[in-house]
Design an enzyme around this catalytic site. Structure first.
Site, short mmCIF file in Angstrom:
data_model
loop_
_atom_site.label_atom_id
_atom_site.label_comp_id
_atom_site.label_asym_id
_atom_site.label_seq_id
_atom_site.Cartn_x
_atom_site.Cartn_y
_atom_site.Cartn_z
N CYS A 19 0.76 2.11 -9.17
CA CYS A 19 2.04 1.93 -8.47
C CYS A 19 2.77 0.74 -9.08
O CYS A 19 2.24 -0.36 -9.12
CB CYS A 19 1.77 1.69 -6.98
SG CYS A 19 3.22 1.32 -6.00
N GLU A 77 -2.18 11.19 -6.95
CA GLU A 77 -2.79 10.45 -5.84
C GLU A 77 -2.46 8.98 -5.99
O GLU A 77 -2.38 8.46 -7.11
CB GLU A 77 -4.31 10.67 -5.85
CG GLU A 77 -5.06 9.95 -4.74
CD GLU A 77 -5.53 8.55 -5.11
OE1 GLU A 77 -6.01 7.83 -4.23
OE2 GLU A 77 -5.38 8.18 -6.30
N ARG A 129 -9.88 5.77 4.89
CA ARG A 129 -9.32 5.59 3.54
C ARG A 129 -8.08 6.47 3.42
O ARG A 129 -8.17 7.67 3.13
CB ARG A 129 -10.35 5.96 2.47
CG ARG A 129 -9.95 5.56 1.06
CD ARG A 129 -11.04 5.90 0.06
NE ARG A 129 -10.76 5.33 -1.24
CZ ARG A 129 -11.04 4.08 -1.61
NH1 ARG A 129 -11.61 3.26 -0.75
NH2 ARG A 129 -10.74 3.65 -2.82
N ARG A 136 -4.81 7.74 1.70
CA ARG A 136 -4.19 7.85 0.39
C ARG A 136 -3.12 8.92 0.44
O ARG A 136 -3.25 9.92 1.16
CB ARG A 136 -5.23 8.21 -0.68
CG ARG A 136 -6.26 7.11 -0.94
CD ARG A 136 -5.61 5.90 -1.57
NE ARG A 136 -6.55 4.86 -1.95
CZ ARG A 136 -6.91 3.84 -1.17
NH1 ARG A 136 -6.41 3.74 0.07
NH2 ARG A 136 -7.75 2.92 -1.61
#
Length: 403
Positions: free
Chosen positions: A135, A182, A225, A227
């Site tokens: 990112c 992802e 988690r 995502r």
């Protein structure tokens, strides 16, 4: 075994299949299957959605063979998920040398390094482009000025200099029918939403219908988690609306428990020292007094843990394991971290503890990747059944270039 749907092929090809099968004393179906099996084992695999020219066969939606590439591969969490639903990886790229070492031990190949040094034309054709890309913020300075001057602009202006630029360029040149990306949950809010706006609009401008959802892996492994998964379908292949795709729901039944991933005995070195344990408690108390929630995470053995991060090697504070009142808590061993992420025990850990924690903390949960990939395969299968002649046709990139 895939069901064969071969229709509307030339009479001479029918006759040839009959002659060959008769000479080999096999049925026509068995003969065609043997040809397909040989073609599938060939190193020069063809993607499912190459240009229509040569007759092939349409596999069923379950176990459909397809090709994919694995970019920003890490240690291969996306790859494991795609392989489990019939995928065959034809290319991989990952710059980190320690992740490359693990990838080599697990998959038998060393990924290419810096994607910025790879020519898109050298990447093999593929059905699905998979990438756990990093990112980065974007700059849109100058776009408004270019508009006022009537000059061209687009993702090459907006994303230039970022790793996403190279990913978008590969997508533009290779035109994969499906993309599977992802990233961390905060991708949507990163840089006040500007990053997500650029990414989504870029993919849409490239001609893809985009689906995105934040998925919590806690339904598959005992770890919170979250995502974001991004799935895109090429409009030139699937039409403007795209196939009926839905993200997966967690599997039915009892949720996994944290205690299920723990070993019965672990070395003493994973127990926190008095100095570190006192520091973590004082740090947590200081931030609690300020009214925020910073601190360590003592895990409920019958529940799920916090998110395992790449910084876990530093102090293990986000996922601590209680050991009773008479003993300091401990951190996960690398083997337990592997299990918490859903990687099989038989995959060896070939790096140091520090690198293993970093790798698992950065990884994609393979079970979640598999669930998303299964939905993609189902969408592809439904699309193929609606083709005019009900069969799948493909040709090689060399044949297309010769036209």
């Amino acid at each position: 075994m895939p069901q064969l749907l071969i229709r509307d092929i030339p009479d001479e090809l029918h006759e040839w299949i009959g002659e060959q099968s008769h000479g080999l004393r096999t049925s026509k179906k068995e003969f065609v299957l043997s040809i397909l099996a040989g073609a599938w084992k060939n190193e020069d695999d063809l993607p499912l959605f190459a240009d229509i020219e040569t007759p092939s066969a349409q596999p069923s939606a379950s176990g459909m063979p397809f090709t994919f590439i694995d970019l920003f591969a890490g240690i291969g969490g996306l790859r494991l998920g795609l392989e489990r639903v019939g995928g065959r990886c034809t290319y991989s790229s990952e710059w980190d040398k320690y992740a490359q070492k693990t990838y080599k031990a697990w998959f038998g190949e060393v990924p290419d390094g810096d994607i910025r040094q790879v020519k898109p034309a050298d990447i093999p054709d593929h059905d699905i482009l998979a990438a756990g890309f990093p990112c980065q913020p974007f700059s849109i300075a100058g776009v408004s000025k270019k508009k006022s001057l009537g000059r061209a602009h687009g993702f090459k202006d907006v994303t230039q200099g970022t790793l996403f630029f190279h990913l978008a360029t590969i997508i533009e040149i290779k035109r994969p029918p499906v993309i599977l990306l992802e990233n961390v949950k905060n991708l949507r809010s990163h840089d006040k939403g500007q990053t997500w706006h650029v990414i989504k609009s870029t993919l849409e401008d490239l001609g893809y219908t985009i689906h995105d959802r934040v998925i919590d892996a806690a339904g598959w492994v005992p770890q919170h988690r979250e995502r974001v998964f991004i799935v895109g379908f090429d409009k030139k292949v699937f039409g403007d609306i795209g196939p009926p795709f839905e993200f997966p729901s967690p599997p039915p039944g009892p949720a996994p428990q944290f205690r299920d991933i723990l070993d019965d005995d672990t070395p003493d070195r994973y127990t926190l020292t008095d100095h570190l344990w006192n520091y973590l408690q004082e740090y947590a108390a200081k931030h609690k007094a300020k009214g925020n929630g910073f601190g360590f995470g003592m895990t409920n053995l019958d529940g799920v843990s916090r998110t395992l991060s790449a910084r876990y090697y530093k102090d293990g504070s986000e996922v601590l394991i209680p050991q009773g009142k008479e003993q300091n808590p401990r951190r996960l061993s690398p083997a337990e971290a592997r299990r918490l992420m859903g990687f099989p025990d038989e995959l060896p850990i070939v790096v140091s503890d520090t690198q293993a924690y970093k790798q698992f903390g950065n990884a994609v949960v393979p079970l979640v990747a598999e669930a998303v990939a299964q939905q993609i395969v189902a969408a592809i299968g439904e699309h193929l059944t609606k083709r005019p002649n009900g069969c799948l046709l493909k040709t090689s990139s060399r044949q297309r270039a010769a036209r």
